[in-house]
Design a protein around this motif. Sequence first.
Motif, PDB file in Angstrom:
ATOM      1  N   ARG B 223      17.752  16.080  -1.446  1.00 18.73           N
ATOM      2  CA  ARG B 223      17.393  15.189  -1.967  1.00 18.73           C
ATOM      3  C   ARG B 223      15.833  14.575  -1.007  1.00 18.73           C
ATOM      4  NH1 ARG B 223      19.625   9.383  -4.717  1.00 18.73           N
ATOM      5  NH2 ARG B 223      19.331   9.721  -1.824  1.00 18.73           N
ATOM      6  N   TYR B 224      14.121  15.272  -1.226  1.00 19.89           N
ATOM      7  CA  TYR B 224      14.029  15.047  -0.117  1.00 19.89           C
ATOM      8  C   TYR B 224      13.006  13.167  -0.089  1.00 19.89           C
ATOM      9  CZ  TYR B 224       9.747  15.744   2.365  1.00 19.89           C
ATOM     10  OH  TYR B 224       8.554  15.935   4.012  1.00 19.89           O
ATOM     11  N   ALA B 225      12.972  13.230  -1.679  1.00 19.81           N
ATOM     12  CA  ALA B 225      12.334  11.071  -1.301  1.00 19.81           C
ATOM     13  C   ALA B 225      13.181  11.245  -2.940  1.00 19.81           C
ATOM     14  CB  ALA B 225      10.721  11.127  -1.648  1.00 19.81           C
ATOM     15  N   THR B 226      13.990   9.954  -2.993  1.00 16.92           N
ATOM     16  CA  THR B 226      14.653   9.500  -3.540  1.00 16.92           C
ATOM     17  C   THR B 226      13.917   7.124  -4.237  1.00 16.92           C
ATOM     18  OG1 THR B 226      16.334   8.006  -4.830  1.00 16.92           O
ATOM     19  CG2 THR B 226      16.085   7.442  -2.605  1.00 16.92           C
ATOM     20  N   GLY B 227      13.950   7.218  -4.881  1.00 13.61           N
ATOM     21  CA  GLY B 227      13.226   5.859  -5.599  1.00 13.61           C
ATOM     22  C   GLY B 227      11.895   6.027  -6.332  1.00 13.61           C
ATOM     23  N   LEU B 228      11.932   7.452  -7.026  1.00 12.35           N
ATOM     24  CA  LEU B 228      10.651   8.068  -7.830  1.00 12.35           C
ATOM     25  C   LEU B 228      10.388   7.447  -9.106  1.00 12.35           C
ATOM     26  CD1 LEU B 228       9.419   9.566  -5.661  1.00 12.35           C
ATOM     27  CD2 LEU B 228       8.509   7.731  -5.485  1.00 12.35           C
ATOM     28  N   ARG B 229      10.485   7.087  -9.833  1.00 14.03           N
ATOM     29  CA  ARG B 229      10.179   6.477 -11.191  1.00 14.03           C
ATOM     30  C   ARG B 229      10.395   8.065 -12.027  1.00 14.03           C
ATOM     31  NH1 ARG B 229       7.906   5.254 -15.984  1.00 14.03           N
ATOM     32  NH2 ARG B 229       8.780   4.096 -17.668  1.00 14.03           N
ATOM     33  N   GLN B 247       2.954   8.169  -8.862  1.00 11.46           N
ATOM     34  CA  GLN B 247       4.779   7.095  -9.672  1.00 11.46           C
ATOM     35  C   GLN B 247       4.153   6.992 -10.818  1.00 11.46           C
ATOM     36  OE1 GLN B 247       8.327   5.450  -8.996  1.00 11.46           O
ATOM     37  NE2 GLN B 247       6.828   4.360  -8.347  1.00 11.46           N
ATOM     38  N   HIS B 248       4.924   6.941 -11.732  1.00  8.38           N
ATOM     39  CA  HIS B 248       4.626   6.546 -13.484  1.00  8.38           C
ATOM     40  C   HIS B 248       4.629   5.518 -13.183  1.00  8.38           C
ATOM     41  CE1 HIS B 248       2.485   9.360 -16.164  1.00  8.38           C
ATOM     42  NE2 HIS B 248       2.077   9.860 -15.111  1.00  8.38           N
ATOM     43  N   GLY B 249       4.862   4.432 -13.115  1.00  6.07           N
ATOM     44  CA  GLY B 249       5.368   2.777 -12.894  1.00  6.07           C
ATOM     45  C   GLY B 249       6.035   2.362 -14.688  1.00  6.07           C
ATOM     46  N   GLU B 272       0.278   1.788 -10.972  1.00 11.06           N
ATOM     47  CA  GLU B 272       1.162   2.909 -10.417  1.00 11.06           C
ATOM     48  C   GLU B 272       0.457   3.536  -8.987  1.00 11.06           C
ATOM     49  OE1 GLU B 272       2.481   4.157 -13.127  1.00 11.06           O
ATOM     50  OE2 GLU B 272       0.868   4.949 -14.801  1.00 11.06           O
ATOM     51  N   CYS B 273       1.453   3.881  -8.491  1.00 10.77           N
ATOM     52  CA  CYS B 273       1.159   3.440  -6.894  1.00 10.77           C
ATOM     53  C   CYS B 273       1.017   5.304  -5.953  1.00 10.77           C
ATOM     54  CB  CYS B 273       2.711   2.958  -6.482  1.00 10.77           C
ATOM     55  SG  CYS B 273       2.190   0.905  -6.357  1.00 10.77           S
ATOM     56  N   MET B 326      -2.013   4.125 -16.228  1.00 12.28           N
ATOM     57  CA  MET B 326      -2.530   5.050 -16.327  1.00 12.28           C
ATOM     58  C   MET B 326      -2.291   6.319 -16.243  1.00 12.28           C
ATOM     59  SD  MET B 326      -6.378   3.181 -15.120  1.00 12.28           S
ATOM     60  CE  MET B 326      -6.489   4.461 -13.936  1.00 12.28           C
ATOM     61  N   ALA B 327      -0.916   6.531 -16.076  1.00 10.23           N
ATOM     62  CA  ALA B 327      -0.198   7.527 -16.299  1.00 10.23           C
ATOM     63  C   ALA B 327      -0.843   9.249 -15.169  1.00 10.23           C
ATOM     64  CB  ALA B 327      -0.123   7.814 -17.615  1.00 10.23           C
ATOM     65  N   PRO B 328      -0.740   8.285 -14.971  1.00  7.37           N
ATOM     66  CA  PRO B 328      -1.585   9.690 -13.795  1.00  7.37           C
ATOM     67  C   PRO B 328      -0.515  11.028 -13.513  1.00  7.37           C
ATOM     68  CG  PRO B 328       0.245   8.296 -12.021  1.00  7.37           C
ATOM     69  CD  PRO B 328      -0.203   7.741 -13.106  1.00  7.37           C
TER      70      PRO B 328
END
Lengths: 134, 433
Positions: B223-229, B247-249, B272-273, B326-328
């Motif tokens: 798991r390279y990175a977590t906490g991404l929805r 990320q899609h918020g 959206e980050c 805005m859904a990137p």
Amino acid sequence: MIKKLIFALVVTAATYCVTAQNNGPSFTRGKQLYTDYCLTCHQDDGAGVPKLNPSLINSSFVSGDKKKIISWVLQGTTDKIEIDGKFYSNNMPAQNYLTDQQIADVLTFIRGSFGNKYSAISPADVKAIRAGIK
Amino acid sequence: MKLKQPSILCFILTFCFSANLLANCNDTLENKNAAPVTANEDASIVLPVGFTAVRFADSLGEARHLIVAPSGKVYVKLSAQLKGAAIYELTDANGDGRAEIKTGFGAFTGTGIGLHNGYLYASSDNDVFRFKVDAAGNVLNPKEPETVIFGLINRHQHEAKSFTFDNEGNIYVNIGAYSNSCQEKDRTKGSKGMMPCPILDSAGGIWKFSANKLNQTYSDGTRYATGLRNVVGLRWNTNTNSLFVMQHGRDGLHDLYPDMYDTKQSAELPAECMYELKQGDNCGWPYMYYDPFQKKKILSPEYGGDGKKEPTENYKAPAAAFPAHMAPNDLLFYTGSMFPEKYKNGAFIAFHGSWNRSPEPQKGYLVAFVPFKDGKPTDNWEIFADNFAGGPAYISPGKAKHRPCGLAQGPDGALYVCDDSGGTIYKITYKAQ
């Protein structure tokens, strides 16, 4: 010619009778309930969101058996569902905290809006389905 | 009766003709009122001066992501089969900017596609497959893909397994959280957030695997990175040598907490980050969201937040923040030399377009550009390509004619954009005025 005219009048009257139920106080209350509980996902025009949230326009879920749409609202779903050949991914939360009257109102609104012309739903319809689920 | 018909026909024709004229006039007016643009007769999107778009291909249905081979061939991944195939190879044989040859293969539907080390990789919503490709960009085994990764979680929500490669033989795969905010009952008013969120063990993050090993699953990756929805757009930045994701918020702050957030706040929160990730990073979903107005990480209401409280844990700060919902759906670093200097090493982002802003107007349906300075995004992002929806009346998920979803750069430096609503691929080129 006269026969045709009478036939047209009868059809118009019949259509009016069905839709007339959808202009009453239940429909009006349903509109507000739709705004409060449904609009974000299903959108103000009832068109939903492709691939995520189902459209309520000309949907076999809306037009079909009353039982189906009532139990859908009461129970929600976490499945990827197919409606009229299209798939939708988002979960639908159960709306069972709404009263029988509220669910009847909002479904009467949906079945009489967005181009839909289906009959009203009564609190008794909802009560019967709710009893079956419990 | 015989005499009447021509006059009726004449009336109808006149009516249609005037309606058509009016429609054309409106189009012209719209373009004049927008920012300086190049007229694109062949593709209705609007672009900065000097840029031109042509329809490289159309009628592809749900065209999600795409990649351009060094030969100029385009491969596009579909999330719905078209004539039994969900990958299409598109060739512009006569060099007119449009694909004449379309070859379909791969029955599995999905989003991700990419070229790496002599293979074409493509993902379903559960697995990643690859096909051997020769030097000319021809797929050698279209009927026999190799399985690179299998058995990734897919519970329908946020199911796209987008991916990207680094320069050291690794593949980074998004495994989206099958939830909005990790409530006991998803998207249900009054349902508490689960603590700790059990979804994060197998989803809600980016997983790293070897790009060169077959038949891998969770136990072979990290798991390279977590906490991404949910991340649909991610790309390895070869300039910074690091992974960037969009990320899609979260949705539904007003629907779930009407006493805390009004519909306007719910439409504008959270941002959206964009994140620049290092191994082990935690971006905080579902415990927090990023508020671009307070410029703070805010504790989620499902976890005791009130719109102001900040989380006590130290979560990763976003590298850039964009308007909510805005859904990137794709991210691309421009490394070509066709576009003007300011685009070099900057990021293009395909914003698919919102649905969770209602009853406020929807937003997105555009390709944005963010200039980078010293390997970091600057604050002044801009709209690069607009009007995919087809005009203000079509800025809604159900009505939009086109929704930008995937980005790719051609060997000549052209930018390709694919659309999963109208199935169009746009090829955008630049010529100095």
